[in-house]
Design a protein around this motif. Structure first.
Motif, PDB file in Angstrom:
ATOM      1  N   THR A  65     -35.233  16.687  16.678  1.00 51.09           N
ATOM      2  CA  THR A  65     -34.927  16.438  18.092  1.00 51.09           C
ATOM      3  C   THR A  65     -34.860  17.750  18.860  1.00 51.09           C
ATOM      4  OG1 THR A  65     -33.681  14.431  17.542  1.00 51.09           O
ATOM      5  CG2 THR A  65     -33.256  15.425  19.689  1.00 51.09           C
ATOM      6  N   PHE A  66     -34.172  18.729  18.315  1.00 48.77           N
ATOM      7  CA  PHE A  66     -34.064  20.034  18.964  1.00 48.77           C
ATOM      8  C   PHE A  66     -35.427  20.716  19.042  1.00 48.77           C
ATOM      9  CE2 PHE A  66     -29.660  19.267  18.328  1.00 48.77           C
ATOM     10  CZ  PHE A  66     -28.956  20.121  19.164  1.00 48.77           C
ATOM     11  N   ILE A  69     -37.482  19.072  21.731  1.00 46.26           N
ATOM     12  CA  ILE A  69     -36.929  19.357  23.054  1.00 46.26           C
ATOM     13  C   ILE A  69     -37.463  20.680  23.598  1.00 46.26           C
ATOM     14  CG2 ILE A  69     -34.785  20.125  24.191  1.00 46.26           C
ATOM     15  CD1 ILE A  69     -33.391  17.777  22.819  1.00 46.26           C
ATOM     16  N   ALA A 183     -24.111  17.870  17.013  1.00 44.96           N
ATOM     17  CA  ALA A 183     -25.380  18.228  17.646  1.00 44.96           C
ATOM     18  C   ALA A 183     -25.481  17.657  19.055  1.00 44.96           C
ATOM     19  CB  ALA A 183     -26.542  17.730  16.784  1.00 44.96           C
ATOM     20  N   GLN A 184     -25.007  16.415  19.245  1.00 42.89           N
ATOM     21  CA  GLN A 184     -25.038  15.816  20.577  1.00 42.89           C
ATOM     22  C   GLN A 184     -24.143  16.594  21.538  1.00 42.89           C
ATOM     23  OE1 GLN A 184     -26.919  13.623  21.842  1.00 42.89           O
ATOM     24  NE2 GLN A 184     -25.902  12.895  23.695  1.00 42.89           N
ATOM     25  N   LEU A 187     -25.876  19.822  22.473  1.00 41.12           N
ATOM     26  CA  LEU A 187     -27.004  19.611  23.377  1.00 41.12           C
ATOM     27  C   LEU A 187     -26.559  19.299  24.799  1.00 41.12           C
ATOM     28  CD1 LEU A 187     -30.103  19.412  23.562  1.00 41.12           C
ATOM     29  CD2 LEU A 187     -29.880  16.984  23.007  1.00 41.12           C
ATOM     30  N   GLY A 193     -27.306  24.304  24.798  1.00 44.97           N
ATOM     31  CA  GLY A 193     -28.059  23.070  24.960  1.00 44.97           C
ATOM     32  C   GLY A 193     -28.820  23.029  26.266  1.00 44.97           C
ATOM     33  N   LEU A 196     -31.953  25.089  26.004  1.00 47.69           N
ATOM     34  CA  LEU A 196     -33.027  24.444  25.245  1.00 47.69           C
ATOM     35  C   LEU A 196     -33.763  23.428  26.107  1.00 47.69           C
ATOM     36  CD1 LEU A 196     -31.411  23.852  21.732  1.00 47.69           C
ATOM     37  CD2 LEU A 196     -32.646  25.845  22.591  1.00 47.69           C
ATOM     38  N   TYR A 216     -33.904  31.845  21.196  1.00 45.59           N
ATOM     39  CA  TYR A 216     -33.460  30.459  21.173  1.00 45.59           C
ATOM     40  C   TYR A 216     -34.457  29.581  20.419  1.00 45.59           C
ATOM     41  CZ  TYR A 216     -30.019  31.854  24.657  1.00 45.59           C
ATOM     42  OH  TYR A 216     -28.988  32.466  25.296  1.00 45.59           O
ATOM     43  N   VAL A 220     -33.802  27.571  16.839  1.00 46.93           N
ATOM     44  CA  VAL A 220     -33.988  26.129  16.677  1.00 46.93           C
ATOM     45  C   VAL A 220     -34.792  25.827  15.406  1.00 46.93           C
ATOM     46  CG1 VAL A 220     -35.188  24.117  17.627  1.00 46.93           C
ATOM     47  CG2 VAL A 220     -33.727  25.504  19.097  1.00 46.93           C
ATOM     48  N   THR A 263     -37.091  10.810  22.507  1.00 45.12           N
ATOM     49  CA  THR A 263     -37.290  12.240  22.754  1.00 45.12           C
ATOM     50  C   THR A 263     -38.757  12.487  23.088  1.00 45.12           C
ATOM     51  OG1 THR A 263     -35.487  12.899  21.297  1.00 45.12           O
ATOM     52  CG2 THR A 263     -37.183  14.542  21.723  1.00 45.12           C
ATOM     53  N   VAL A 272     -29.645  13.256  20.812  1.00 46.73           N
ATOM     54  CA  VAL A 272     -29.382  13.085  19.389  1.00 46.73           C
ATOM     55  C   VAL A 272     -28.885  11.674  19.098  1.00 46.73           C
ATOM     56  CG1 VAL A 272     -28.059  13.926  17.414  1.00 46.73           C
ATOM     57  CG2 VAL A 272     -28.899  15.539  19.114  1.00 46.73           C
TER      58      VAL A 272
END
Length: 325
Positions: A65-66, A69, A183-184, A187, A193, A196, A216, A220, A263, A272
């Motif tokens: 997901t990251f 993103i 993680a949420q 973000l 977050g 990102l 960054y 990730v 996503t 997330v």
């Protein structure tokens, strides 16, 4: 000033309650469907077994997901998982290390692989698709080299991760849930977050705001590798072995779960929590099709169709958002 230039607010609005309810509704509909087609699907044993089989997919999907993103993609996660598991087996069986140092070595090797992918992608501005494809082959080859192309049986050293502790749920599932929550929060609630989201939305604007996106982006990919190492420990705990073929094709499941969760493949948008729903949807789909006796070709066709529909819907949502702006 720098943080306010990053459009985190739009990303947050996009993943409102309606989005979560839609994903939850789709998941519930699938559960009802398979429960009507199979007498054994809707049972505590089935659902708890399913929950204990998906922690590796959960943590890998968080990392992906990251990566998506920020506008990247990592095809090497399955092979990096195998690399980490192989490193653990060598440390325990070959060098006589205890569990904790061996686990740290495996996660370190996986994080290094992710760092290599991110560093090459950023330094030479090569699409991460190509770089991660090369790392995929190198990591898999290293896993074969470490294990002599044979499954290494480690025993129950990591069994505590997969042994149910309460209500049939394993520690690995609980740990994966904690990773999702953290993680949420990272973000949506931190400057990191927001950066990102900004990098994935408009990297040049972030650069002009005085923020260097390179570290960054590398971080990730390193985090993606580290989570692949964690996933390797979860898998070792279930199999009691390190398989150099482990994770083959797993990257496709991971990407599918993240895309189904909404996503964007174009970067700049992701959640997330929505990814977690995507993991549940694709896992319930696979388990349900297996219980009703669907053949392997049929399962592949249906799963592929779901992924294509998710991508089409993502494109449609993106186009609507652009028209509104």
């Amino acid at each position: 000033m720098k943080a306010t230039l990053v459009p985190q607010k739009n990303a947050h609005n996009y993943y409102g309650m309606g989005t979560y309810l839609g994903l939850a509704g789709a998941l519930l509909a699938m559960i009802v469907l398979f429960s009507s087609l199979s007498d054994h699907f809707f049972s505590y044993d089935t659902l708890s077994t399913l929950a204990n089989q998906i922690p590796d997919l959960m943590v890998l999907s968080v990392g992906m997901t990251f990566v998506l993103i920020i506008g990247g993609i990592d095809l090497s996660v399955g092979s990096v998982l195998a690399l980490a598991a192989s490193a653990v087996s060598v440390a325990i069986l070959g060098w006589g290390w205890s569990v904790m140092p061996a686990a740290l070595l495996g996660m370190g090797c996986a994080a290094l692989a992710g760092t290599i992918t991110g560093s090459i992608t950023v330094a030479w501005k090569i699409p991460s698709f190509i770089v991660s494809l090369g790392v995929l082959e190198m990591a898999r080859g290293a896993a074969y080299q470490m294990t002599g192309s044979r499954t290494a049986y480690i025993g129950d050293a990591f069994a505590w991760l997969s042994n149910p502790v309460a209500f049939g749920i394993s520690p690995s599932f609980i740990i994966a849930l904690l990773i999702i929550v953290i993680a949420q929060a990272v973000l949506t609630r931190t400057v990191f977050g927001r950066y990102l989201i900004g990098i994935g939305t408009n990297e040049e604007a972030v650069r002009l705001a005085g923020i260097n996106p390179k570290p960054y982006k590398i971080l990730v990919f390193s985090m993606m590798g580290l989570l692949a190492g964690v996933a390797a420990l979860f898998q070792i705990s279930r199999l009691e072995a390190a398989d150099p073929n482990a994770g083959s094709g797993l990257e496709l499941q991971v990407i599918a779960a993240v895309v189904i969760g909404g996503t964007s493949l174009m970067g700049g948008r992701g959640s997330v929590i929505s990814t977690f729903f995507g993991v549940l949807i694709i896992s319930v789909l696979a388990a349900g099709l297996a219980q009703i006796g669907a053949t392997e070709p049929t399962k592949r066709i249906i799963t592929g169709a779901v992924i294509v529909i998710a991508v089409v819907l993502d494109t449609y949502r993106s186009q609507r958002a652009q028209r509104r702006n």
